[in-house]
Design an enzyme around this catalytic site. Structure first.
Site, PDB file in Angstrom:
ATOM      1  N   PHE A 147       0.863  -1.185   0.000  1.00  0.00           N
ATOM      2  CA  PHE A 147       0.000   0.000   0.000  1.00  0.00           C
ATOM      3  C   PHE A 147       0.894   1.228   0.000  1.00  0.00           C
ATOM      4  O   PHE A 147       1.634   1.475   0.945  1.00  0.00           O
ATOM      5  CB  PHE A 147      -0.960   0.062   1.194  1.00  0.00           C
ATOM      6  CG  PHE A 147      -1.876   1.248   1.088  1.00  0.00           C
ATOM      7  CD1 PHE A 147      -3.040   1.175   0.338  1.00  0.00           C
ATOM      8  CD2 PHE A 147      -1.546   2.462   1.668  1.00  0.00           C
ATOM      9  CE1 PHE A 147      -3.872   2.289   0.185  1.00  0.00           C
ATOM     10  CE2 PHE A 147      -2.363   3.585   1.515  1.00  0.00           C
ATOM     11  CZ  PHE A 147      -3.529   3.494   0.782  1.00  0.00           C
ATOM     12  N   ASP A 232       9.232   2.943   2.094  1.00  0.00           N
ATOM     13  CA  ASP A 232       8.030   3.716   2.398  1.00  0.00           C
ATOM     14  C   ASP A 232       7.750   3.561   3.886  1.00  0.00           C
ATOM     15  O   ASP A 232       7.242   2.535   4.337  1.00  0.00           O
ATOM     16  CB  ASP A 232       6.846   3.238   1.543  1.00  0.00           C
ATOM     17  CG  ASP A 232       5.588   4.075   1.795  1.00  0.00           C
ATOM     18  OD1 ASP A 232       5.577   4.862   2.765  1.00  0.00           O
ATOM     19  OD2 ASP A 232       4.621   3.936   1.012  1.00  0.00           O
ATOM     20  N   LYS A 261       2.007  10.874   7.246  1.00  0.00           N
ATOM     21  CA  LYS A 261       1.149  10.598   8.401  1.00  0.00           C
ATOM     22  C   LYS A 261       1.593  11.355   9.665  1.00  0.00           C
ATOM     23  O   LYS A 261       1.301  12.531   9.777  1.00  0.00           O
ATOM     24  CB  LYS A 261       1.040   9.094   8.608  1.00  0.00           C
ATOM     25  CG  LYS A 261       0.270   8.446   7.438  1.00  0.00           C
ATOM     26  CD  LYS A 261      -0.328   7.111   7.746  1.00  0.00           C
ATOM     27  CE  LYS A 261      -1.380   6.726   6.710  1.00  0.00           C
ATOM     28  NZ  LYS A 261      -0.918   5.834   5.655  1.00  0.00           N
TER      29      LYS A 261
HETATM   30  C1  LIG Z   1      -1.062   5.897   4.248  1.00  0.00           C
HETATM   31  C2  LIG Z   1       0.067   5.428   3.433  1.00  0.00           C
HETATM   32  C3  LIG Z   1       0.392   6.032   2.209  1.00  0.00           C
HETATM   33  C4  LIG Z   1      -0.447   7.118   1.602  1.00  0.00           C
HETATM   34  O1  LIG Z   1      -0.560   8.264   2.411  1.00  0.00           O
HETATM   35  P1  LIG Z   1      -1.712   9.333   2.109  1.00  0.00           P
HETATM   36  O2  LIG Z   1      -1.366  10.474   3.005  1.00  0.00           O
HETATM   37  O3  LIG Z   1      -3.019   8.680   2.475  1.00  0.00           O
HETATM   38  O4  LIG Z   1      -1.645   9.668   0.672  1.00  0.00           O
HETATM   39  C5  LIG Z   1       1.503   5.575   1.536  1.00  0.00           C
HETATM   40  N1  LIG Z   1       2.253   4.585   2.018  1.00  0.00           N
HETATM   41  C6  LIG Z   1       1.978   3.972   3.185  1.00  0.00           C
HETATM   42  C7  LIG Z   1       2.867   2.877   3.679  1.00  0.00           C
HETATM   43  C8  LIG Z   1       0.857   4.352   3.918  1.00  0.00           C
HETATM   44  O5  LIG Z   1       0.557   3.723   5.053  1.00  0.00           O
END
Ligand SMILES: *Cc1c(COP(=O)(O)O)cnc(C)c1O
Length: 407
Positions: A147, A232, A261
């Site tokens: 994700f 990420d 986040k």
């Molecule tokens: C939440 C998340 C994203 C995307 O972040 P948004 O602020 O919702 O665009 C990307 N990578 C990971 C691992 C995430 O948990």
């Protein structure tokens, strides 16, 4: 608190949402009006413990005093300049974030998806201009069940059909391999590989921790092939697992990290790509940007977040509270729970087949004053704010115990 508009019952407010907003979420039937620390309060006055923490955007809890103070102070100065001009919070935020993460350069953005998009663009340009990959042929290797966000390019390499269906045509140039399988990774990397993009722990997939040595092997394979490793850490980073970066547990360094986040302290969206100066340095003026990225309010809050993380207090809390969480949940395996995985104050709880589904469990927990969210049907994802007290955590665990043992 008085609301400035007329509907005030939860049912009326939910009806308002359903009538006027796109139905891209399926929220639990709770309407939050206020929050502090690990607690939220509904419009009807009911209090709940928040075990979701805005998908880890609220690592420091709701309205952390230091973060609210930083935001409030900045609201009284300047909130937006655009990057057409310098402002007095920008460089300091970049410097302290780089120092905290042991990196050399920062590219501030807003949402997590934007940070990932930015890392993809940078990795491609680096591959063409530095590595010498023929123009337009660069590949990025990603993991199944990833994700990384919701943009058209990012869903191009999602393996979640719900996230992809009907949104094509998709962006080419991505190669998907099973997560945690170093052999598959080795086989997928070629001289055209610009980067390998991985979550050190797959959050959305259900808090999947890869096998020991996998991330170190990914690093080794990238070095061997002259490819970038992009971690990420939007969900795993900033103390959630007990370290600033989840990769720190493995003693592995990435070339680029995406952060988001919790970087915005639960107040404003703040994201960034951080990493090697010779990689982020490929960007020249005009090639990439964002109207709001790195704005003064975002930088003020982000700087306050970085300073909270410098003491190590939150990393420590994630470690000790996480041990408590894991120990208690382990006692539920075989009693309505099939498996518990995770790291730090972050777990995925697979409910046993034949018992409650994830959504039903989340609804049952809600009626016991505990908010969390299911992922992929049978998994509960639990990520309390790192400020949660031991007694509150135990209270939430009692509720989970009650709900999952009931069949
Ligand atoms: C939440 C998340 C994203 C995307 O972040 P948004 O602020 O919702 O665009 C990307 N990578 C990971 C691992 C995430 O948990």
């Amino acid at each position: 608190m008085t609301l400035a508009y007329s509907p005030t019952t939860p049912a009326d407010l939910i009806a308002l949402d359903e009538r006027w907003s796109a139905h891209n979420y399926h929220p639990l039937p709770v309407v939050i009006a206020e929050a502090e620390g690990a607690w939220v309060t509904g419009v009807d006055g009911t209090r709940y413990l928040d075990l979701l923490s805005g998908y880890s955007a609220l690592n420091f809890g709701h309205r952390h005093p230091a973060l609210v103070a930083a935001a409030t102070e900045q609201l009284g100065r300047v909130t937006l300049t655009s990057r057409a001009f310098h402002h007095d919070r920008f460089g300091l935020f970049c410097r302290e974030l780089a120092e905290l993460t042991g990196t050399e350069m920062v590219l501030p953005m807003n949402s997590g998806a934007e940070a990932v998009e930015s890392a993809i663009k940078v990795a491609r340009k680096w591959a063409y201009r530095v590595k010498g990959v023929p123009d337009g042929t660069g590949e990025i290797v990603v993991a199944a069940s990833n994700f990384h966000g919701r943009t058209t390019t990012i869903v191009s390499f999602s393996t979640d059909e719900t996230a992809r269906a009907d949104f094509g045509p998709f962006t080419p140039g991505f190669v998907v391999v099973p997560y945690g399988d170093a052999g598959a990774l080795a086989a997928a990397i070629t001289e055209r590989t610009a980067a390998v993009l991985l979550e050190p722990v797959q959050g959305e997939a259900g808090v999947i921790v890869p096998p020991p040595g996998y991330l170190a092997e990914a690093r080794r394979l990238c070095d061997e092939a002259g490819a970038l490793l992009i971690a990420d850490e939007i969900q795993s980073g900033l103390a959630r697992t007990g370290a600033v970066l989840a990769l720190d547990h493995e003693g592995v360094r990435a070339d680029l990290y995406t952060l988001g986040k919790a970087l915005g302290g639960g107040i404003v969206p703040v994201s960034a790509v951080v990493g090697r100066a010779d990689v982020l340095g490929v960007l020249r003026p005009g090639e990439h940007g964002s109207t709001f990225g790195g704005n003064p309010l975002a930088c003020a809050v982000g700087l306050a977040v970085v300073r909270l993380l410098r003491s190590g207090e939150y990393q420590e809390r994630a470690t000790t509270l996480g041990a408590r969480l894991h120990a208690r949940l382990a006692t539920l395996v075989g009693h309505g729970v099939e498996e518990v995985r995770g790291r730090g104050l972050w777990v995925g709880v697979d409910l046993a087949p034949g018992g409650l589904g994830g959504r039903e469990a989340a609804e049952a927990l809600m009626t016991r004053g505990v908010l969390c969210k299911e992922t992929h049907g049978r998994t509960l994802r639990i990520a309390p704010p790192l400020v949660i007290g031991e007694a509150d955590l135990d209270h939430a665990l009692d509720a989970i115990d009650e709900v999952v043992r009931r069949r």
